[in-house]
Design an enzyme around this catalytic site. Structure first.
Site, PDB file in Angstrom:
ATOM      1  N   HIS A  68     -45.478 -98.862 -10.215  1.00  0.00           N
ATOM      2  CA  HIS A  68     -44.636 -98.199 -11.210  1.00  0.00           C
ATOM      3  C   HIS A  68     -44.972 -96.697 -11.248  1.00  0.00           C
ATOM      4  O   HIS A  68     -44.093 -95.843 -11.146  1.00  0.00           O
ATOM      5  CB  HIS A  68     -44.881 -98.860 -12.572  1.00  0.00           C
ATOM      6  CG  HIS A  68     -44.256 -98.159 -13.745  1.00  0.00           C
ATOM      7  ND1 HIS A  68     -43.261 -98.725 -14.503  1.00  0.00           N
ATOM      8  CD2 HIS A  68     -44.491 -96.956 -14.299  1.00  0.00           C
ATOM      9  CE1 HIS A  68     -42.912 -97.899 -15.463  1.00  0.00           C
ATOM     10  NE2 HIS A  68     -43.650 -96.816 -15.369  1.00  0.00           N
ATOM     11  N   GLU A  69     -46.274 -96.405 -11.369  1.00  0.00           N
ATOM     12  CA  GLU A  69     -46.693 -95.002 -11.443  1.00  0.00           C
ATOM     13  C   GLU A  69     -46.411 -94.263 -10.144  1.00  0.00           C
ATOM     14  O   GLU A  69     -46.060 -93.088 -10.148  1.00  0.00           O
ATOM     15  CB  GLU A  69     -48.187 -94.910 -11.777  1.00  0.00           C
ATOM     16  CG  GLU A  69     -48.533 -95.421 -13.154  1.00  0.00           C
ATOM     17  CD  GLU A  69     -47.700 -94.780 -14.250  1.00  0.00           C
ATOM     18  OE1 GLU A  69     -47.409 -93.574 -14.174  1.00  0.00           O
ATOM     19  OE2 GLU A  69     -47.317 -95.509 -15.184  1.00  0.00           O
ATOM     20  N   HIS A  72     -42.948 -92.981 -10.142  1.00  0.00           N
ATOM     21  CA  HIS A  72     -42.859 -91.682 -10.832  1.00  0.00           C
ATOM     22  C   HIS A  72     -43.359 -90.561  -9.923  1.00  0.00           C
ATOM     23  O   HIS A  72     -42.728 -89.521  -9.775  1.00  0.00           O
ATOM     24  CB  HIS A  72     -43.772 -91.677 -12.066  1.00  0.00           C
ATOM     25  CG  HIS A  72     -43.257 -92.464 -13.230  1.00  0.00           C
ATOM     26  ND1 HIS A  72     -42.018 -92.253 -13.779  1.00  0.00           N
ATOM     27  CD2 HIS A  72     -43.829 -93.435 -13.981  1.00  0.00           C
ATOM     28  CE1 HIS A  72     -41.859 -93.074 -14.812  1.00  0.00           C
ATOM     29  NE2 HIS A  72     -42.944 -93.805 -14.950  1.00  0.00           N
TER      30      HIS A  72
HETATM   31 ZN   LIG Z   1     -43.715 -95.071 -16.421  1.00  0.00          ZN
END
Ligand SMILES: [Zn+2]
Length: 380
Positions: A68-69, A72
């Site tokens: 998830h990170e 980003h």
């Molecule tokens: Zn996030």
């Protein structure tokens, strides 16, 4: 407020850190899955296998959050924003950026990238769950079901429109896009975040009083959300207020200087007592080599003050010797400045001092000037 994180490696060139608290979370998840979830889901499972699957599930969750990170981080990088580190903490992760996305569109794509990855992971586990034949081992079904549940929960929670959650970033980007005012948009998203945080604290306390101990967990997350929303808002205000402003314009000048050869005793009597300053630049041959403040002096035992020179104990930190043209927004991000709270300005006509107090005073003045325009439609 954040604890120092432990570096565990790099992914796509980005350092990955783990906050010590995360290890506690992994242990808690392992324990709760091993003690309750797997024994309930898988008939006749032994304790060793149940805790083993608990740990495996916690590590899979860890990998999901990391991806998830990373989502980003890779989008941020494509927009020219460098990611200093990905930090895994209590609730998930934080991709620490060295700067901010420059446009609302870039911020929007950055904010969406993480939840998009989590959505993909959740869909993948959903597909696996559907594809598993009836004859599949019960333990495998339980592993898949847990990952599906937990990723879906992360997705839903993360998309709440409250800072510092991703949904809050999305909300901020959309407001920013409409109004063109980043600081105002941040203030709105942050106050939504504070509201959500207080709501979680209230619900958590209520649930705890009603007998659900898990409510405490909820309240703790709420407190974190409130603090993070506030920190983000203040951080942005500070950066906005000071970017492009030079140290020379905010410093106290001229500063009284202490020669490095003076004893600490002389410094106390001749400088700290006589002048009203709490820090002085230290010079050698008329050249600034560092600074000395009260805290440093206090650490020298009274018996050694006559024989210890100021030069021996001075704070000789090169990043605290700055030019008058130094950008203040950049200075206040420096760890040394955050620790010492002062810098020596090497001005042409002599030496100046720029302290955190000077910076705070300027910030408050800036807020006084800006506030009426910051929340034009505020009801309060
Ligand atoms: Zn996030």
């Amino acid at each position: 407020m954040s604890l120092r994180s432990i570096r565990v490696g790099r992914l796509a060139g980005i350092p990955i850190g783990i906050q010590p608290l995360w290890l506690v979370i992994v242990a808690l998840i392992t324990w709760s899955l091993g003690a309750v979830y797997y024994p309930d889901e898988v008939d006749g499972i032994g304790a060793g296998a149940a805790y083993g699957l608990g740990l495996l599930s916690a590590l899979l969750l860890f990998a999901s959050i990391l991806l998830h990170e990373l989502g980003h981080a890779l989008v941020a990088r494509r927009h020219g924003v460098e990611i200093e580190e990905i930090d895994l903490w209590l609730l998930g992760g934080v991709a620490r950026m060295s700067s901010y996305p420059a446009t609302a569109g870039a911020e929007l794509r950055f904010a969406i990238a993480g939840p998009a990855v989590t959505l993909a992971i959740a869909l993948l586990f959903a597909l696996v769950a559907l594809a598993l034949p009836d004859s599949a081992p019960r333990a495998l079904e339980a592993i898949v079901a847990y990952q599906l549940f937990v990723n879906a929960a992360i997705l839903v929670f993360n998309m709440l429109p409250a800072f510092p959650l991703d949904g809050g970033r999305v909300a901020r980007a959309l407001i920013w896009m409409r109004t063109g005012d980043l600081v105002g948009a941040t203030a709105t998203a942050a106050s939504l975040g504070r509201g959500l945080g207080y709501g979680m604290v209230g619900l958590g306390v209520f649930a705890t009083l009603a007998g659900a101990i898990g409510g405490l967990w909820f309240a703790a997350i709420g407190i974190f959300v409130v603090a993070a929303a506030r920190a983000e808002e203040t951080g942005l205000e500070v950066r906005t207020a000071f970017s492009g402003r030079e140290a020379g314009a905010l410093m106290s000048f001229p500063a009284v200087t202490i020669p490095a050869a003076a004893s600490v005793e002389d410094a106390i009597e001749g400088y700290f007592v006589r002048h009203r300053y709490s820090a002085f630049p230290v010079t050698e041959d008329e050249r600034a080599v560092g600074l000395i403040d009260m805290a440093t002096v206090e650490r020298v035992p009274a018996a050694r003050r006559a024989t210890t020179s100021v030069g021996e104990v001075a704070i000789r930190e090169p990043s605290l010797l700055i030019q008058p043209s130094q950008d203040v927004a950049e200075l206040i991000e420096r760890p040394a400045f955050q620790r010492v709270g002062r810098a020596v300005v090497l001005s042409r006509g002599g030496l100046g001092i720029l302290s955190a107090t000077d910076v705070n005073r300027a910030l408050r003045a800036w807020e006084l000037e800006r506030r009426p325009r910051m929340r034009p439609r505020s009801a309060r």
